[in-house]
Structure formats: structure tokens, C-alpha cells
Write an enzyme that holds these catalytic residues in place. Structure first.
Site, PDB file in Angstrom:
ATOM      1  N   HIS A 504     -85.928   4.345 -48.731  1.00  0.00           N
ATOM      2  CA  HIS A 504     -85.358   4.149 -47.376  1.00  0.00           C
ATOM      3  C   HIS A 504     -83.812   4.513 -47.964  1.00  0.00           C
ATOM      4  O   HIS A 504     -82.777   3.939 -47.799  1.00  0.00           O
ATOM      5  CB  HIS A 504     -85.138   2.553 -47.015  1.00  0.00           C
ATOM      6  CG  HIS A 504     -86.423   2.015 -46.099  1.00  0.00           C
ATOM      7  ND1 HIS A 504     -86.540   1.353 -45.348  1.00  0.00           N
ATOM      8  CD2 HIS A 504     -87.615   2.757 -46.238  1.00  0.00           C
ATOM      9  CE1 HIS A 504     -87.731   1.163 -44.800  1.00  0.00           C
ATOM     10  NE2 HIS A 504     -88.556   1.975 -45.639  1.00  0.00           N
ATOM     11  N   SER A 505     -83.630   5.769 -48.388  1.00  0.00           N
ATOM     12  CA  SER A 505     -82.454   6.193 -48.953  1.00  0.00           C
ATOM     13  C   SER A 505     -82.042   7.524 -47.883  1.00  0.00           C
ATOM     14  O   SER A 505     -82.959   8.437 -47.501  1.00  0.00           O
ATOM     15  CB  SER A 505     -82.297   6.841 -50.203  1.00  0.00           C
ATOM     16  OG  SER A 505     -83.070   5.998 -51.007  1.00  0.00           O
TER      17      SER A 505
END
Lengths: 584, 255
Positions: A504-505
Site C-alpha cells: 500500500h505505497s
């Protein structure tokens, strides 16, 4: 010398969700597409014998990219030396076809209208002084109403199960499949939330509730709730995954060629136009040049940004001056589970925690975005309160009340007693960008070919501590209402650790209204290079509260439309740049 | 000192294993008459051609050819490892401890493979001790860390209590390990707390991973936790309020 191959219409760098969507949409439209995948090809057959927590869970990470050849370096602040993330359990990025879309937990949300216009709406409602100095939020260059049809398209392709959120934006059509089953834990959560005046719903899930045929003719089967979703591929084909949807759709057209073991090392260009990509066949070491009319960068956030920097495309971001765009506005969601949560131990009640699905859960969104008044709080945006039942693996599921030793008799006794008597409620929070949170090339560490690694500079700010503390109180309130005997709020985390574990970047090649403040337009087309599209969460100017795949998928469908427009007309920019808004 | 007790339990555990294998054979419907030679029991499961009777196997004890050291050459190292894992997850009323679950052999095998050799780790230098948030930065692989750490346990035991680790009483063993846990012992290239965290990790993995890796013997780790193993579906029971106990299965009988 690299071997020069025959030119194609489109080449994708990576074949996961975004690459698969580009491949499917453009090959259906009759374009010749080549997909370059660094890993191997996966099929459902490869998901046999995967119900193995040791091999696929957080320890051995078998579905993830090995760090032996390359990794990231990490530091909290501009003045410290970044060091490499060495252990795979701290950097979990999918590999092989399907990528992150194969190992995801399959919680599939939309971002809010507020997310797309976060700067304007915050200023309009609270004044510019609400935005602290150094926070670099900006509008996305597109409104929710404009992106909505692409969410709809992604959700129909993936068969998402869910129900309308009374607190959420309007949908142009209902969820393709009904919500997942209710279980004791979600019933308890929903009752407690209603008692407290919130508006709970079932979590939108891409492990789907019933067998579904998508508009491309691909079938996704009904979930068996066997629990091996997250970090695993689904052997039943009951979790939406590029491997059973967009990749076979692309192949069926006859216009798509998948090329595995192909590690792209540079984007090639001449006179401001991309000419193709340079890649190495990792089996032989042979270099190839794949010319194409359009290059679609469709790998993960980190690699998208790294390839731009290594290829010297666009102006690298400078955290001192705030100028430049490549690497700007890096955000990461990864601490969400641990830092803002409450755990409840039930002395007299057992739950079937070994059962579940990655997308099985319940949420309420009363405290996300601008769904509540922020006049009296010292943060912007918010979070989603959530319970999930993904299926607890016995290696990682050793819950003990705080103060219990980590090993020995008491640990054993309590970890066995509470293994099926514990629930967690957490607050999935939004992450805002800051002037000094960014990506660039590391000056010291290199990959196995000698190219510099990508360097991450990132930490929690006061905004995060305030928001996390706010969310933690809500989780505690919920857990008490749910009747737990021992309620433990999560501990505050002072600094972000070198641990990027949920894929989740975001950011680094962000979208926006102007080339002064963003790398790509709202079709994910580079402002500086008309035939280069950089697709995925790398385009998010900030990280919204929920998981990113729905939004990355919507952007990919819009990018596919943009590439088609670009190729079928005379090229050029698809969006006219606006005057740069005066962001802080 | 409960060492003898533990050995007794190990024997009990072996008996349980035998019983359970019989049950499995019975349940799997493989008993159709015929004769089987000794030592073949391990090969029965999954072999459809076997035609032995249940009685033929009752008095056989399956030799486990996989229980041999592949990483630890020195007997003493393996013994220290074994008693360390037992202190981390001891035998008690809930069920077997780490030794009876096969955890030491599990760790031995893991250290000989990719995990012990840090095959998937980024191992390029320079190696610099960073801030707490920057994580593991050792140039050593896990195999090297275990050998060094285990021998240090022996050394500390002798210095502090004048005897080898396995001869110490339970309280003394706990005292030695607590010094490692607290990072008080000096090791080269790694902190003793980091080493101890690996011991905890390896022990829990050995107790609760699929038995195909040599630990979780007879799935007794899963039984203690009321974990049913890799079941194919819970669709018919997941909505129920009451706890749904199922006897576990493993990947060897999945599919």
C-alpha cells in the site's frame, strides 16, 4: 549489444492488475500488446498446495519478490543515512504474473469525492490555515464524478461483493454481487456500531459471494471461506485476480504476447518521445530492446518511480525546494493495522477465527474524509473503522494480554486459551503527503546489476499521531460495546519502521492539473512524454483511508482509454494543463 | 526439573502418533486386506496400491528417517537448541512441548535451507548499524547466527552456573535465556535479542506449521490450538455462532 525486436503498439512493464487491464483493453481494441513480466507465469494450477502458512505467510513470503537482487533503502529523516531493507518479511511486493493482484486480501474500496478535491474542499470549508506547513496535499486533477465510471468498470470486471454505504458517494450501478456472509464477529461489530449511532456495512470484497461471469466472459467462483486469501493465490478461482480475469482476456484476443523472465532496466526515448524499453532475459542475461508506440509503466509504485529516475525522465523532486515532481508525495499505508486499533479478549466466548476470507468483514465510514466536522480536531481527513475475519493462521495467531511474557509456560497457556477468543477492530487511516517524504535514488546501495536502489524517506508527522489517537479511541469504544472482557488500545508508534508489508505505497509519479506540480495527467499520461503512461498507485497524490486496489484499477481503466485515444488520434497531450494552483 | 517427564511425554506422543495413523488409515478407507512389511507405514498414506490390513500395522513403529541432523553436526549444539525451544514452548497440561512436537528437527532443517542461508535477503554491504527503525543489518546469515548464539548459550551456562545448559534446572535455563532476550549477552555481528527473537520465531513455526516440514508432529500443535489445518471449505459452518471443532488434516491429505 541488445537485440532489437519488432515494434508493437503497446508494451507494458509488469503484468499485474494495471498491466493486465491495459493489455486486456487495448488487445480487445485490436492493438498489438506485449507484456513484460520480470517473474514467471502463474495459473490456477500454481495455487495448488498453497494452504501453507509457513511458506506463504509473513515469514517465508513465497509469493513475494526476493530481495536478493534488489530492495529499497529507508530512513526517517533527510539528515540520516538510509539503509537497505534486508528481510523479505519487511518488504512484501508481489512477483510473477498477477503481482499484488494475486496475493491481495481482496478488500476493494473506492476513494471519496473529497479525496479527489482534498485541497480545494479543505480550504473552502476550513480555510487555508487548516493545512499545516509542509503538508503537500493537492487536487487530483479529476473529480469523483469523472472517475466513477472507471470504478464501475473495474468492479464489474472483478465481480466485487458489497452493499451501498449510506455514508458514501452515489454509485452508478449496484455491486455486481451481494455482500459476503455475516459471521458472529461481523454481527457483533455491526450491532455495536448501530448502538453507538454509526452506519455499518459489509466490507466490499473481491473474494466474491457467489459465482459470477464478468463482462469479458471470465468466471470468478463463489468464495468457500477457507481463509487462505491474503498472501496466497486462491486455488478455487474465487478471488478476483489478474491471472483469472484480465490476463486470459488479453490472451484470448490473439493480440497479446506475455513475455516472462523479462526484467526492464530502462525506458528508451529520443526527442522527448519514448521509443520502447530495454530489458534483460533473466534466464540468459541477453538484453533486448522492445520498441513500441506507447510504453505503459505498470509495475508497482516503487519500480515505476525507480525506472523513471534511472531513465532520467521528468524532473527529480527536490525536498529542500519542493521543485521537481518525480519522487514527490510518497505515502505509505502500512502501519494502519497496528497503530490505530483495539484488541478485545473474550473470556467466555469462542469464535471460529480459523475460517474466513480476506475480504470478509464490516466497516463504518462515519469518520472518513470530510464525513464529520474537522473544526475541532487537529488533523484533516480520517479513517474507516473495520473488523475483518481473514482466517487466523496458527503460527502468527498467538494473542496474549499485555504484560504476558513472550515465551514460556504462561505464554503457552494464554496464547492457546485466547487463540479463538480474541477480536481486533482497527482504524484504516488516510496518509497525507509532506514536503520531506519522497523517493529518490540511493547514493550508496545498488542492485545486482550495479544500478542504485530506490531510497524512501518517510515518517509519521503530528497529523498522523493525532489522527491515529482519534481512531484508537473509536476502536476502544467499539470493542467495549462489543463486550470484550479485556480491551487493549494499540500503542502509539513514534516513528515509521522500515517495513512495507501490505503493498500500500503511493506517489512518486503523481497525477494533477499541471506539470509544475504533478508527473502525469488524469489519464496517467506523462506531461513530459506524451507516449509514456505511468499507471497505478504511483499516481495517487495522497493515500486515502481504504485499501488502494479499487482506485488503482479505476485509474488503469481510464489510462487504457487514454492510450486508445492517443493511438487512434494524432497523439499529443490528452489533457490541457491548467495554471498551477498555488499549493502551499 | 521436568526433563524426564518430557521424555515420557515424547514416548506418549509417539504412541499417539501411531494411533492416529491407524485412525487415518481407517478413515481413508485404505484397509482392504493383505500384508505389509515393517517400515512401510510412512509410505502408506497417499499410496492407493497398499492393501494391508489394520492388524498388520498395529504393532509396527514407523521409523522416521527424516529425524536426523542436517545442519547441526555437533550433538551438544542440537541438545542446547532442543532445550531452548522446550523452555520457549514447554510441555504442559495443554499438550506437548517443542521437543515432542519435533521443533528442534524442524529448525535444523530450516537452517540447512533457504531460511538459514538468507537466500532471499539483501546481503550486500556496507553493513552499518542503523537506527531502531531501520531493521536487521547483519552480514551474518541465520545459520551463522544460530551456531554462534547456541554456543554462547553453552558458554554463559558454564560461566554463570558451572554446567552445560541441558544440565541446568528449569529456572536456571530460563535465567540464561532471559539474558539473551534482554540483549545482555555480547555476540559478534548481531544482538543477542535478535538471536533470541529468531529462536522464538523458529519455535512457533516448528510447533504450528504444516507437519510436512518436520515439526507440529502428528498435528498436535494444531490440536492444542483447535486449528483444523488446510480445510477446503467452511461455507456451510462459518455463519454459526458456536465454536466448530474439527480434527485437523494436513497438506499430506489435502486434495
Amino acid at each position: 549489444m541488445p537485440k532489437v525486436l519488432k515494434k508493437v503498439d503497446v508494451v507494458t512493464v509488469g503484468v499485474g492488475w494495471t498491466g493486465g487491464i491495459i493489455a486486456a483493453e487495448l488487445s480487445k481494441a485490436g492493438y498489438q500488446v506485449v507484456g513484460l513480466e520480470r517473474g514467471k507465469e502463474e495459473t490456477l494450477e500454481d495455487y495448488n498446495q498453497m494452504k501453507d502458512e509457513l511458506k506463504y505467510g509473513h515469514s517465508r513470503n513465497e509469493m513475494m519478490n526476493s530481495l536478493s537482487d534488489d530492495t529499497l533503502t529507508f530512513r526517517n529523516t533527510l539528515d540520516s543515512q538510509a539503509l537497505p531493507i534486508r528481510e523479505p518479511e519487511n518488504l512484501r511486493i508481489g512477483t510473477n504474473t498477477g503481482g499484488g493482484g494475486s496475493h491481495w486480501a481482496a478488500q476493494c474500496h473506492r476513494y471519496l469525492p473529497y479525496d479527489y478535491e482534498i485541497f480545494s474542499q479543505t480550504v473552502e470549508r476550513y480555510g487555508k490555515e487548516k493545512i499545516p506547513e509542509g503538508m503537500t496535499i493537492q487536487d487530483w486533477g479529476i473529480t469523483y464524478d469523472e472517475i466513477e465510471p472507471y470504478y464501475d468498470k473495474f468492479e464489474k470486471m472483478a465481480g466485487i461483493s458489497g452493499e451501498q454505504d449510506p455514508m458514501g458517494p452515489e454509485r452508478s450501478s449496484p455491486f455486481p454481487t451481494p455482500p459476503m456472509k455475516e459471521v458472529p464477529a461481523t454481527r457483533l461489530f455491526k450491532e455495536a456500531a448501530k448502538n453507538l449511532g454509526y452506519h455499518p456495512i459489509s466490507l466490499p470484497s473481491a473474494s466474491i459471494s457467489e459465482t459470477y461471469e464478468n463482462p469479458d466472459g471470465q468466471t470468478i467462483y463463489g468464495c468457500q471461506y477457507c481463509s487462505f486469501c491474503y498472501s496466497h493465490g486462491c486455488e478455487f478461482g474465487a478471488k478476483s485476480d489478474p491471472v483469472i480475469t484480465v490476463i486470459p482476456t488479453a490472451k484470448n484476443t490473439g493480440n497479446f504476447e506475455l513475455r516472462t523472465d523479462a526484467n526492464v532496466t530502462r525506458i528508451l526515448y529520443e526527442g522527448g518521445q519514448a521509443t520502447g524499453v530495454l530489458y534483460t532475459d533473466t534466464r540468459t542475461g541477453q538484453e533486448f530492446e522492445q520498441p513500441a508506440d506507447v510504453v505503459a509503466l505498470t509495475s508497482y509504485t516503487f519500480n515505476n518511480v525507480r525506472l523513471l529516475l534511472l531513465s532520467e525522465i521528468g524532473t527529480p523532486y527536490n525536498p529542500e525546494t519542493g521543485e521537481g515532481v518525480i519522487g514527490k508525495n510518497f505515502c505509505d499505508h502500512h502501519a494502519a493495522d497496528g497503530a490505530s486499533a483495539a484488541r478485545g479478549f473474550f473470556n467466555d466466548r469462542k469464535f471460529n477465527l480459523h475460517m474466513g476470507a480476506g475480504g470478509l468483514g464490516a466497516i463504518f465510514t462515519d469518520y472518513v474524509g470530510d464525513n464529520f466536522d474537522h473544526s475541532e480536531v487537529d488533523f484533516i481527513h480520517g479513517g474507516i473503522c473495520r473488523i475483518t475475519q481473514g482466517g487466523a493462521g496458527p503460527i502468527s495467531n498467538n494473542p496474549v494480554p499485555r504484560g504476558t511474557p513472550r515465551w514460556g509456560s504462561e505464554f503457552k497457556e494464554k496464547s492457546l486459551y485466547y487463540a479463538n477468543r480474541v477480536l481486533n477492530v482497527n482504524f484504516m487511516f488516510a496518509v497525507m503527503p509532506w514536503k520531506h517524504h519522497y523517493l529518490d535514488l540511493d547514493p550508496t546501495y545498488t542492485d545486482s546489476t550495479g544500478d542504485p536502489l530506490l531510497r524512501v524517506t518517510f515518517d509519521f508527522e503530528e497529523q498522523d499521531h493525532n489522527l491515529l489517537s482519534f481512531g484508537r479511541d473509536i476502536c476502544v469504544e467499539m470493542m467495549e460495546e462489543m463486550g470484550a472482557d479485556i480491551v487493549e488500545p494499540s500503542e502509539d508508534i513514534e516513528h515509521v519502521k522500515a517495513s512495507f508489508t501490505f503493498q500500500h505505497s503511493s506517489g512518486g509519479a503523481i497525477m494533477g492539473e499541471s506539470p509544475d506540480t504533478s508527473a502525469v495527467n488524469n489519464y496517467s499520461q506523462m506531461w513530459d512524454m506524451d507516449n509514456l503512461f505511468v499507471i497505478g498507485a504511483s499516481a495517487f497524490p495522497h493515500f486515502g483511508a481504504p485499501n488502494p486496489t479499487g482506485t488503482a484499477g479505476a485509474l488503469a481503466y481510464r489510462a487504457a482509454e487514454g492510450i486508445d485515444k492517443y493511438l487512434s488520434n494524432d497523439g499529443g497531450q490528452l489533457v490541457r494543463a491548467k495554471e498551477s494552483k498555488k499549493y502551499i | 526439573m521436568d526433563k524426564n517427564n518430557s521424555e515420557k511425554q515424547t514416548t506418549q506422543s509417539n504412541q499417539k502418533e501411531e494411533i492416529s495413523r491407524r485412525n487415518f488409515i481407517k478413515k481413508a478407507g485404505l484397509v482392504t486386506g493383505g500384508i505389509i512389511g515393517s517400515g512401510l507405514i510412512g509410505g502408506i498414506i497417499g499410496n492407493q496400491w497398499w492393501t494391508g490390513t489394520e492388524n498388520d500395522v498395529v504393532n509396527e513403529t514407523a521409523p522416521d528417517f527424516s529425524e536426523a541432523r542436517v545442519f547441526f553436526n555437533r550433538r551438544e549444539d542440537f541438545s542446547v537448541l532442543s532445550w531452548t525451544t522446550e523452555r520457549i514452548l514447554p510441555e504442559d497440561d495443554n499438550g506437548p512441548g517443542a521437543i515432542a512436537l519435533g521443533v528442534p528437527y524442524f529448525i535444523d532443517k530450516q537452517l540447512a535451507g533457504a531460511w538459514g542461508n538468507n537466500t532471499d535477503e539483501y546481503m550486500k554491504g556496507p553493513f552499518i548499524e542503523g537506527e531502531d527503525t531501520q531493521g536487521f543489518q547483519s552480514a551474518l546469515n541465520r545459520g551463522e547466527i544460530f551456531i554462534q548464539g547456541i554456543r554462547k548459550i553453552t558458554e554463559v551456562s558454564k560461566n554463570e552456573f558451572g554446567d552445560s545448559f541441558e544440565e541446568l534446572d528449569e529456572e536456571q535455563q530460563i535465567e540464561v535465556l532471559t539474558m539473551f532476550e534482554n540483549g545482555e549477552i555480547e555476540l559478534q555481528g548481531v544482538g543477542s535479542d535478535t538471536f533470541f527473537n529468531m529462536l522464538i520465531q523458529g519455535t512457533l513455526e516448528g510447533a504450528y506449521s504444516d507437519p510436512l516440514y518436520g515439526g507440529n508432529r502428528n498435528m498436535d500443535g494444531w490440536r492444542m490450538k483447535e486449528y483444523p489445518g488446510p480445510q477446503s471449505s467452511y461455507i456451510n459452518v462459518i455463519e454459526k455462532e458456536e465454536f466448530n471443532f474439527m480434527d485437523p488434516i494436513s497438506l499430506s491429505n489435502y486434495n
